[in-house]
Design an enzyme around this catalytic site. Sequence first.
Site, PDB file in Angstrom:
ATOM      1  N   ARG A  17       0.824  -1.209   0.000  1.00 13.32           N
ATOM      2  CA  ARG A  17       0.000   0.000   0.000  1.00 13.32           C
ATOM      3  C   ARG A  17       0.867   1.273   0.000  1.00 13.32           C
ATOM      4  O   ARG A  17       0.551   2.256   0.656  1.00 13.32           O
ATOM      5  CB  ARG A  17      -0.962  -0.004   1.200  1.00 13.32           C
ATOM      6  CG  ARG A  17      -2.028  -1.108   1.114  1.00 13.32           C
ATOM      7  CD  ARG A  17      -2.976  -1.045   2.298  1.00 13.32           C
ATOM      8  NE  ARG A  17      -2.281  -1.322   3.558  1.00 13.32           N
ATOM      9  CZ  ARG A  17      -2.719  -1.005   4.765  1.00 13.32           C
ATOM     10  NH1 ARG A  17      -3.874  -0.378   4.895  1.00 13.32           N
ATOM     11  NH2 ARG A  17      -2.029  -1.304   5.836  1.00 13.32           N
ATOM     12  N   LYS A  20      -1.122   4.341  -1.090  1.00 13.04           N
ATOM     13  CA  LYS A  20      -2.012   4.829  -0.024  1.00 13.04           C
ATOM     14  C   LYS A  20      -1.236   5.715   0.951  1.00 13.04           C
ATOM     15  O   LYS A  20      -1.645   6.828   1.266  1.00 13.04           O
ATOM     16  CB  LYS A  20      -2.620   3.638   0.722  1.00 13.04           C
ATOM     17  CG  LYS A  20      -3.358   4.016   1.995  1.00 13.04           C
ATOM     18  CD  LYS A  20      -3.576   2.809   2.898  1.00 13.04           C
ATOM     19  CE  LYS A  20      -4.229   3.234   4.206  1.00 13.04           C
ATOM     20  NZ  LYS A  20      -5.589   3.743   4.035  1.00 13.04           N
ATOM     21  N   ILE A 428     -25.454   4.590  12.427  1.00 13.09           N
ATOM     22  CA  ILE A 428     -25.452   3.344  11.650  1.00 13.09           C
ATOM     23  C   ILE A 428     -24.521   2.289  12.243  1.00 13.09           C
ATOM     24  O   ILE A 428     -24.566   1.123  11.862  1.00 13.09           O
ATOM     25  CB  ILE A 428     -25.111   3.649  10.176  1.00 13.09           C
ATOM     26  CG1 ILE A 428     -26.057   4.713   9.628  1.00 13.09           C
ATOM     27  CG2 ILE A 428     -25.197   2.424   9.300  1.00 13.09           C
ATOM     28  CD1 ILE A 428     -27.547   4.383   9.750  1.00 13.09           C
ATOM     29  N   GLY A 429     -23.661   2.672  13.170  1.00 19.01           N
ATOM     30  CA  GLY A 429     -22.885   1.640  13.852  1.00 19.01           C
ATOM     31  C   GLY A 429     -21.480   2.070  14.215  1.00 19.01           C
ATOM     32  O   GLY A 429     -21.120   2.143  15.386  1.00 19.01           O
ATOM     33  N   ASP A 596     -26.583  -5.459   8.723  1.00 18.43           N
ATOM     34  CA  ASP A 596     -26.262  -4.589   7.587  1.00 18.43           C
ATOM     35  C   ASP A 596     -26.224  -5.362   6.279  1.00 18.43           C
ATOM     36  O   ASP A 596     -25.603  -6.418   6.197  1.00 18.43           O
ATOM     37  CB  ASP A 596     -24.877  -3.960   7.794  1.00 18.43           C
ATOM     38  CG  ASP A 596     -24.849  -2.969   8.956  1.00 18.43           C
ATOM     39  OD1 ASP A 596     -25.865  -2.284   9.165  1.00 18.43           O
ATOM     40  OD2 ASP A 596     -23.802  -2.892   9.631  1.00 18.43           O
ATOM     41  N   HIS A 638     -29.463  -2.021   7.140  1.00 14.77           N
ATOM     42  CA  HIS A 638     -28.896  -0.782   6.614  1.00 14.77           C
ATOM     43  C   HIS A 638     -28.380  -1.030   5.208  1.00 14.77           C
ATOM     44  O   HIS A 638     -27.712  -2.032   4.957  1.00 14.77           O
ATOM     45  CB  HIS A 638     -27.763  -0.291   7.523  1.00 14.77           C
ATOM     46  CG  HIS A 638     -26.862   0.696   6.853  1.00 14.77           C
ATOM     47  ND1 HIS A 638     -27.278   1.969   6.559  1.00 14.77           N
ATOM     48  CD2 HIS A 638     -25.598   0.594   6.385  1.00 14.77           C
ATOM     49  CE1 HIS A 638     -26.285   2.606   5.945  1.00 14.77           C
ATOM     50  NE2 HIS A 638     -25.259   1.795   5.813  1.00 14.77           N
ATOM     51  N   CYS A 640     -26.529   1.128   1.756  1.00 15.83           N
ATOM     52  CA  CYS A 640     -26.001   2.404   1.275  1.00 15.83           C
ATOM     53  C   CYS A 640     -25.708   2.269  -0.217  1.00 15.83           C
ATOM     54  O   CYS A 640     -26.122   1.307  -0.855  1.00 15.83           O
ATOM     55  CB  CYS A 640     -24.789   2.851   2.068  1.00 15.83           C
ATOM     56  SG  CYS A 640     -23.726   1.558   2.674  1.00 15.83           S
ATOM     57  N   HIS A 691     -19.918  10.816   3.674  1.00 14.84           N
ATOM     58  CA  HIS A 691     -18.786  10.617   2.774  1.00 14.84           C
ATOM     59  C   HIS A 691     -17.911  11.853   2.690  1.00 14.84           C
ATOM     60  O   HIS A 691     -16.785  11.790   2.221  1.00 14.84           O
ATOM     61  CB  HIS A 691     -19.275  10.236   1.375  1.00 14.84           C
ATOM     62  CG  HIS A 691     -20.075   8.970   1.370  1.00 14.84           C
ATOM     63  ND1 HIS A 691     -21.447   8.969   1.400  1.00 14.84           N
ATOM     64  CD2 HIS A 691     -19.690   7.681   1.387  1.00 14.84           C
ATOM     65  CE1 HIS A 691     -21.875   7.712   1.417  1.00 14.84           C
ATOM     66  NE2 HIS A 691     -20.828   6.918   1.407  1.00 14.84           N
TER      67      HIS A 691
END
Length: 749
Positions: A17, A20, A428-429, A596, A638, A640, A691
């Site tokens: 990575r 990243k 949502i968690g 979810d 849930h 998305c 987001h």
Amino acid sequence: MGFHTTVTGTARIGADRELKHAVEGYWAGRLSREELHRVAADLRRSGRQQLLAAGLDSIPVNTFSYYDQMLDMAATLGALPPRVAAIADPLDRYFAAARGTADVLPLEMTKWFDTNYHYLVPEIGPDTVFGLDAATVLADLAEALADDVPARPVVIGPITFLGLSKGVDDLVPLDRIDDLLPLYEQLLTDLAAAGAEWVQIDEPILVTDAHDGLAALAERVYSRLSAVAARPRLLVQTYFGDAGDALAALGRTDIDGVGVDLVRGSVATVEAAGLADKLVVAGIVDGHNVWRTDLDAALAVLTDLRPHVGTLAVSTSCSTLHVPYSLAPETGLDDVLRGWLAFAAEKFDEVVALSRALTDGRDAQAAAFDAARAALATRADDPRRHDADLRARLAGLTDADRIRTAATQRQELSRAHLALPTLPTTTIGSFPQTGDIRAARARLRAGTLDAEQYRAQMEAEIAAVIALQEQIGLDVLVHGEPERNDMVQYFAEQLTGFFATANGWVQSYGSRCVRPPILFGDVQRPAPMTVDWAVYAQGLTDKPVKGMLTGPVTILAWSFVRDDQPLAQTADQVALAIRDETLDLQEAGIGIIQVDEPALRELLPLRATERAAYLEWAVNAFKLSTAGVNDETQIHTHLCYSEFGDVIGAIADLDADVTSIEAARSHMEVLDDLNAIGFAAEVGPGVYDIHSPRVPAAEEMTTLLAEALAAVPADRLWVNPDCGLKTRTTAQVTAALTAMVDAAKAVRA
Ligand SMILES: Nc1nc2c(c(=O)[nH]1)N[C@@H](CNc1ccc(C(=O)N[C@@H](CCC(=O)N[C@@H](CCC(=O)N[C@@H](CCC(=O)O)C(=O)O)C(=O)O)C(=O)O)cc1)CN2
Ligand SMILES: [Zn+2]
């Protein structure tokens, strides 16, 4: 004329990575732009060298991206949104379009076909002024040619680019294709002048039913592009499925090559497509999953196909973007299971072995073929693939195991039980996954933190998150999921039948990665997975704390799944494990359990004819996982990633008591869709777009709630964000949730 050995594309995040870390370092101001560019150039060079060393004779380039290949294409075509135009620096402008700034909203993100990769959705309006900027493509080509690499630039094709874009002001982006073709003509001319022998134009949209008339459009577009006078040889690449009629349409044009997915697509389509004068790039090594190729079977397919095509090249079925880099770092893997697998590096070798066997005969590659045959033979009777107890339990299931009592009756009972206010507020968690939390997990792995210390630190996180939620005044609390490295991997690590990789990183979007677990055997749950954490959290508060589980469809979608039985069967195995967990949570006093299913839409087949069967098993698996609990226990789900249109009926069929669903960016549109099918359960349309780092004001959420109340009566409406908060900071979350609770109070009053 052609080449023989290649891959469709490769990953770019780096085996460790590196990209990243570099990109995030650059964003945080820790890394200079020069250092960032150097990391990127090193990754490109080592990637090309790896492919050359493996034995490929055509190397895809322009497959690198600082964030996303669709965003790169938008930049190449001058189609970045007008709101970033004022940002003069190209790299800053690019990242602004990807991530937003304090003043500018980013592009939307959505799933790339049926993968867990997200692309940025270009916005195309009647006023979009296209203009070619080929600098990046040309630079990548020059860099490769300078290293004597037989480079094949890859770009996204005009049909796919527009077909996946979002129309602004009612425009259908594909209607502007004729405005775009001159740019592609120019690009081909430029690439030829710069020394490209071949160019690959990706048109994966041709394997879908996303638009009518795609085959005819492909014929028109590629007749025109193949008529460019001084152009490189043109390869039109399809992947992720069978290109159907589009293949014959491409066969009627003067392009030089067609790339096909032979893992998901059928050889018969290719043989019938009239490709006798073309190079066919046969994607026979699976780029989408991690199983070792059955080289004997693959060679048989290629041998059958060869007489029907001009030149045959061997390749992967799609870019290896979707699989980890290499098996080498997976030291925790037993040799038997290792023998069944091939990650990207191993797939490159498979492509080369097949290509050489095709030219020189199988005997010339005997070692590779023997090794594959021996490794795969161990799969046949491995006991981990067949758990008799589990099979018996599955065989004993009846429809009743998937059905709860009537929703209205459940609603009355859970209402009385939970005593919630109108417009209950919840999240949502997940709460922010801070550096401290990740560092603790890294130290646990390294052995510098013991299990007790780790537990104590996670409990402290949970206590802080519970206190924060009480202070903000939320009604239904969560424990915040600090102990989860990922909402799928966490479960996979505790279930039998899964192998969780140590370093099997795959890019999910931008700099964010996931390690999809490998689901290779029958699934059992040796012990409860979430109960202690949930009980600990519930013990800290009088408010209800939701138990938090991931559903069977999402666990499948975000894992590499076994290919030796129908997905429906695998889904039911996972569903049984989740069902057992819901019963343990209920037994431990947890009255609300969220399961979810954010990936329900993602696995929807790309071809319409296959969708009903998918939705049936997906819904059935979810119902198996949730229908065991008592009537008083409230089941939440849930979802998305919006674009729910095609699955809206399935969402209703899940029969959850409460459904939280992404809606903030699309202004509650989904509520009308739910109304249209008579959805009558409780629903929490997201009022806070998590987001973006931007913190919405209470008034914005009040407006969204008012819009929601126009569609749904108050006694069915919940107030929550769009999704989990793990990627946000505590400061952002505190401010946004405070404003959300204020908005709920204002609307209640
Ligand atoms: N599987 C999956 N797919 C999904 C989603 C999802 O949640 N899971 N959500 C959507 C995509 N959204 C996503 C949102 C965030 C991240 C994300 O933040 N990923 C993390 C990795 C998460 C992880 O596995 N964390 C591990 C390991 C973290 C890590 O990198 N550790 C360091 C050391 C830790 C340190 O000192 O910072 C290391 O190993 O080197 C952990 O917490 O234990 C990242 O890219 O950085 C990914 C996807 C759709 N697809
Ligand atoms: Zn979500």
